[in-house]
Design a protein around this motif. Structure first.
Motif, short mmCIF file in Angstrom:
data_model
loop_
_atom_site.label_atom_id
_atom_site.label_comp_id
_atom_site.label_asym_id
_atom_site.label_seq_id
_atom_site.Cartn_x
_atom_site.Cartn_y
_atom_site.Cartn_z
N ASN A 92 10.38 54.07 29.14
CA ASN A 92 11.39 54.16 28.60
C ASN A 92 11.36 54.33 27.15
N GLY A 93 12.46 54.70 26.45
CA GLY A 93 12.74 55.09 25.06
C GLY A 93 13.20 53.99 24.26
N ILE A 94 13.94 53.19 24.89
CA ILE A 94 14.76 52.10 24.15
C ILE A 94 14.16 50.88 23.86
N SER A 95 14.73 50.01 23.16
CA SER A 95 14.04 48.71 22.72
C SER A 95 13.82 47.86 23.81
N THR A 96 12.63 47.03 23.72
CA THR A 96 12.58 45.94 24.71
C THR A 96 13.72 44.98 24.83
N PRO A 97 14.48 44.52 23.71
CA PRO A 97 15.64 43.85 23.88
C PRO A 97 16.70 44.46 24.63
N ALA A 98 17.02 45.61 24.17
CA ALA A 98 17.84 46.41 24.89
C ALA A 98 17.47 46.51 26.24
N VAL A 99 16.51 46.64 26.74
CA VAL A 99 16.29 47.11 28.16
C VAL A 99 16.36 45.66 29.00
N THR A 100 15.90 44.53 28.27
CA THR A 100 15.91 43.20 28.79
C THR A 100 17.71 42.93 28.67
N ALA A 101 18.61 43.44 28.02
CA ALA A 101 19.87 43.00 27.77
C ALA A 101 20.56 43.65 29.03
#
Length: 310
Positions: A188-197
């Protein structure tokens, strides 16, 4: 990529990862007694759903403020979100809470040590580069024997409450392990907090949808200071902070290695369960825990020896 279970003590990144690992063990292990407290006032699936509603919104806001890469736009983004939202969170939390309601926080924490073993099995199939060495398989095998011993006490019949709770948690552990491997596999290319959220919000939505199917209702919720404190701890410490740390580690380490954290959760859960609720484990379960710890020692032997020498 760093080989599984191999560490260099001179690398400051390794030391930071170890510090994150210890912090995560305290945050995650503390979730089991917090859930035990909340179960007296709320149905299990609703606890998980509300927990991830609040934490998901918090983390998404954090992602929006700190990075431009918070919108999912690729197949890898979606795979990571689905891995977390449809498997890791609903199985690892919602279904797990249902099982814990039928057992105890101490036993629930102890059964979390199933997850590294199941993660190794899923990784063997789905991520060849994360396959463990033969020596590490010995450690996993020792831990597996220990887990089996924890499942025996109290299961005097295959249909009693304790046995049903253990079975539910076992199914939950399978889904949790698969979800973590899929997250690791996704590019994935999005940030870790974004994936988590996004994963939390998807998982919370699924749990809200399934909650009335199993007979839960908001009318069953009792609001008081105790449940607010329990949910506050679950939302902030054991979720918003803990899952960011978890996904940071899983980005840098193999899914098998990161999920060794579940070998440390029982220590916190057992101590807290004894102090707060007077829960005690049968002696055979404690023997099982010793074997689980021994298996963990075999898996992490290089790190432990290097740190002691250093």
């Amino acid at each position: 990529m760093t080989p599984p279970f191999e560490y260099s003590v001179v690398d400051p990144t390794q030391r930071r990862d170890l510090a994150l690992f210890v912090a995560l063990s305290l945050m995650g292990g503390g979730a089991f007694p917090a859930v035990e407290t909340a179960l007296s006032y709320m149905p299990p699936l609703l606890i998980a759903a509300f927990r991830f509603d609040l934490a998901g919104v918090f983390l998404l806001g954090y992602a929006i403020m700190t990075t431009d890469s918070w919108r999912p736009s690729t197949r890898g983004d979606l795979l990571a979100i689905v891995g977390g939202g449809a498997l890791f969170f609903p199985f690892g939390q919602g279904i797990w809470y249902i099982g814990q309601a039928l057992t105890t926080s101490a036993l629930s924490g102890l059964m979390a040590s199933l997850i590294p073993l199941l993660t190794a099995a899923w990784s063997w199939v789905l991520i060849p580069e994360d396959r463990v060495t033969r020596e590490s398989l010995v450690g996993l095998g020792i831990g597996f024997v220990g887990v089996l011993l924890t499942l025996v006490p109290g299961a005097t019949s295959l249909v009693n409450q304790g046995a049903v709770g253990k079975l539910v948690i076992f199914v939950s552990a399978i889904g949790t392990a698969l979800g973590s491997v899929l997250i690791r596999r996704a590019e994935n290319g999005i940030s870790t907090p974004a994936v988590t959220a996004w994963s939390m919000l998807l998982g919370a939505g699924l749990m809200h949808a399934f909650s009335p199917v199993i007979g839960e209702s908001p009318a069953d919720v009792t609001v008081n200071a105790t449940v607010v404190l329990a949910l506050g701890y679950l939302t902030v410490a054991s979720t918003a902070l803990a899952y960011v740390i978890y996904f940071i580690l899983i980005d840098r380490r193999s899914a098998v290695e990161t999920n060794l954290i579940h070998y440390l959760f029982p220590v916190v859960a057992i101590v807290a369960g004894y102090v707060l609720f007077g829960e005690a484990l049968p002696s055979l379960a404690l023997v099982g825990f010793v074997l689980i710890a021994a298996g963990f020692g075999v898996l992490k032997r290089r790190t432990i020896v290097a740190e002691l020498v250093n």
